[in-house]
Design an enzyme around this catalytic site. Sequence first.
Site, PDB file in Angstrom:
ATOM      1  N   HIS A 187       3.976  -1.010  12.612  1.00 54.46           N
ATOM      2  CA  HIS A 187       2.891  -1.304  11.472  1.00 54.46           C
ATOM      3  C   HIS A 187       3.628  -0.917  10.343  1.00 54.46           C
ATOM      4  O   HIS A 187       4.461  -0.256   9.704  1.00 54.46           O
ATOM      5  CB  HIS A 187       1.787  -0.546  11.844  1.00 54.46           C
ATOM      6  CG  HIS A 187       1.964   0.868  11.429  1.00 54.46           C
ATOM      7  ND1 HIS A 187       1.711   1.585  10.297  1.00 54.46           N
ATOM      8  CD2 HIS A 187       2.231   1.971  12.242  1.00 54.46           C
ATOM      9  CE1 HIS A 187       1.748   2.957  10.079  1.00 54.46           C
ATOM     10  NE2 HIS A 187       2.158   3.341  11.428  1.00 54.46           N
ATOM     11  N   ASP A 207       1.439  -1.067   7.265  1.00 48.11           N
ATOM     12  CA  ASP A 207       0.446  -0.451   6.387  1.00 48.11           C
ATOM     13  C   ASP A 207       0.818   1.125   6.369  1.00 48.11           C
ATOM     14  O   ASP A 207       1.511   1.621   7.191  1.00 48.11           O
ATOM     15  CB  ASP A 207      -1.109  -0.588   6.721  1.00 48.11           C
ATOM     16  CG  ASP A 207      -1.153   0.022   8.308  1.00 48.11           C
ATOM     17  OD1 ASP A 207      -0.331  -0.297   9.066  1.00 48.11           O
ATOM     18  OD2 ASP A 207      -2.297   0.690   8.311  1.00 48.11           O
ATOM     19  N   ASP A 209       6.828   6.412   8.643  1.00 44.50           N
ATOM     20  CA  ASP A 209       5.693   5.930   9.341  1.00 44.50           C
ATOM     21  C   ASP A 209       5.324   4.814   8.547  1.00 44.50           C
ATOM     22  O   ASP A 209       4.428   4.725   7.644  1.00 44.50           O
ATOM     23  CB  ASP A 209       4.830   7.114   9.221  1.00 44.50           C
ATOM     24  CG  ASP A 209       3.341   6.604   9.828  1.00 44.50           C
ATOM     25  OD1 ASP A 209       3.398   5.781  10.809  1.00 44.50           O
ATOM     26  OD2 ASP A 209       2.389   7.471   9.497  1.00 44.50           O
ATOM     27  N   GLU A 241      -3.041  -0.032  11.134  1.00 40.75           N
ATOM     28  CA  GLU A 241      -2.795   1.135  12.214  1.00 40.75           C
ATOM     29  C   GLU A 241      -3.287   2.517  11.607  1.00 40.75           C
ATOM     30  O   GLU A 241      -3.801   3.043  12.373  1.00 40.75           O
ATOM     31  CB  GLU A 241      -1.128   1.236  12.318  1.00 40.75           C
ATOM     32  CG  GLU A 241      -0.883   2.108  13.384  1.00 40.75           C
ATOM     33  CD  GLU A 241      -0.752   3.603  13.223  1.00 40.75           C
ATOM     34  OE1 GLU A 241      -0.692   4.383  14.289  1.00 40.75           O
ATOM     35  OE2 GLU A 241      -0.816   4.023  12.152  1.00 40.75           O
ATOM     36  N   GLU A 242      -3.385   2.374  10.219  1.00 44.10           N
ATOM     37  CA  GLU A 242      -3.864   3.807   9.751  1.00 44.10           C
ATOM     38  C   GLU A 242      -5.250   3.806   9.466  1.00 44.10           C
ATOM     39  O   GLU A 242      -5.974   4.803   9.234  1.00 44.10           O
ATOM     40  CB  GLU A 242      -3.305   3.820   8.442  1.00 44.10           C
ATOM     41  CG  GLU A 242      -1.738   4.154   8.345  1.00 44.10           C
ATOM     42  CD  GLU A 242      -0.923   5.448   9.058  1.00 44.10           C
ATOM     43  OE1 GLU A 242      -1.849   6.130   9.504  1.00 44.10           O
ATOM     44  OE2 GLU A 242       0.240   5.488   9.195  1.00 44.10           O
ATOM     45  N   ASP A 260       7.328   4.514  16.740  1.00 45.89           N
ATOM     46  CA  ASP A 260       6.230   5.350  15.809  1.00 45.89           C
ATOM     47  C   ASP A 260       5.895   6.662  16.038  1.00 45.89           C
ATOM     48  O   ASP A 260       4.865   7.191  15.957  1.00 45.89           O
ATOM     49  CB  ASP A 260       4.998   4.283  15.427  1.00 45.89           C
ATOM     50  CG  ASP A 260       3.985   4.656  14.432  1.00 45.89           C
ATOM     51  OD1 ASP A 260       4.517   5.625  13.430  1.00 45.89           O
ATOM     52  OD2 ASP A 260       3.007   4.322  14.440  1.00 45.89           O
ATOM     53  N   HIS A 264       3.066  11.088   6.198  1.00 42.58           N
ATOM     54  CA  HIS A 264       1.682  11.195   5.612  1.00 42.58           C
ATOM     55  C   HIS A 264       1.890  12.409   4.712  1.00 42.58           C
ATOM     56  O   HIS A 264       0.824  13.014   4.474  1.00 42.58           O
ATOM     57  CB  HIS A 264       0.538  11.901   6.829  1.00 42.58           C
ATOM     58  CG  HIS A 264       0.204  10.563   7.560  1.00 42.58           C
ATOM     59  ND1 HIS A 264      -1.128  10.615   8.422  1.00 42.58           N
ATOM     60  CD2 HIS A 264       0.693   9.484   7.933  1.00 42.58           C
ATOM     61  CE1 HIS A 264      -1.095   9.490   9.029  1.00 42.58           C
ATOM     62  NE2 HIS A 264       0.050   8.712   8.796  1.00 42.58           N
TER      63      HIS A 264
END
Length: 450
Positions: free
Chosen positions: A88, A90, A121, A155-156, A179, A423
């Site tokens: 992903h 995003d 990520d 995805e997030e 991931d 994150h």
Amino acid sequence: MEELTELIPELRKLESQFHNALMNSVRIPSVIQENEGQYPFGAQIDLALKNILELCEHLGFKTYYDPKGYYGYAEIGEGEEMIGVLGHLDVVPAGKLDEWRTPPFEPVIQDEKIYGRGTQDDKGPTIASIFAVKALMNLGIPFHKRVRLIFGTDEETLWRCMNRYCELEEIPSMGFTPDSTFPLVYAEKGLLQLHLEGKNDTSLRLTAGNAFNAVPDHASYRGENRAELKAALKELDFAYEADSETVTVNGKSVHAQVTEKGINAINRLLIALKSIGYTSKTIEFVSEVVNEDPFGKRIFGECEDEESGKLKFNVGKIEMNEEIERLSIDIRIPVKSDKEEIVHLLSEKAREYGLEYKEFDYLRSIYIPKDHFLIETLMNEYQEVTKDTVSQPISSGGATYARAMNNTVAFGAVFPHQSKTEHQPNEYIELEAIFTAMIIYAKAIYRLTR
């Protein structure tokens, strides 16, 4: 595998291209912005998708861009069967910029690491997978099955990208998503995201938190009685900062799958407000029921199983406006627990405090036995490259694209000895480690296509 004798030298030739491609992608702040023109998740996410497809086309892949901008893919090889690699593009918001040593969307190479939002990520591992396949292409290795690199953009948040892909496109027979962590994840907890809402009967106005799936690292209060609040925070030994108008409770941000490793600033602020006499539906619920317990034991009891461990409970966001007060909560449900029972227990407890359960999103758990062909193949390639015969397939509270399609697992790219920085401020990947991951991905894709 004589065909792979030159794999590592070939990957070294591609290494600087990989670095440049990753840094170009990180420079695009692909944080979701809904209702932004013609793009489903915002212009920057669309730019990130087109950027990666242009890279793949330049490298020799056939590419496809979903006309509505939900997903794209790059493909190589021949045959009826298809192997999928799902990544992903995003990313989560940067959070507090003053906690970053360098700007989050201005990637830099320092100390043999690339820093920037999305490096771990999931832009770094996704682009590493592209170059792993490119190395095989450069070596002239025939692909007896097609390899499709599928790029998601949501995805997030709600996975609308993968939902649309699965509605419209061919589904791989098996595959992986880079991931998570090595060696691989054979079980993923169910992911439940929800709101608890009630009418706001108070004069309190409060907004904090950025995402369901991130433990909030700060929560600010701008109302009356700030001196009393500061005294309470000091008494509770909760870290905070203050200026003439604002008291900000400080926490520690981590991914919601490991919420016990973080410090939830929203929970701490509400506990402190309760201690100085403030009351509301969410204040009472958090201070009395949640408190600082990351496992929700006062709601669910001891909820865990051998395959995937404990239930995880995270209050990711709060909003108190003129009309409602709302908690946004992320729960990671053990693979053998019943989602409906979890919902029932939470709904009943919330109702006691005048809060209504409203489901936002749910992703089913996955579990693939360790003797499955896919698991054994990926484990063999991981062990051959790393010589690590101690680490075993693991379960995770993370929610990866492995849930989107059958016979798909999370496979890397963080090694057991590495820190997970997703994150968090100062997110990074280690250059030599991601290079090793490229070797593993190339050999795994080779083996899966034989």
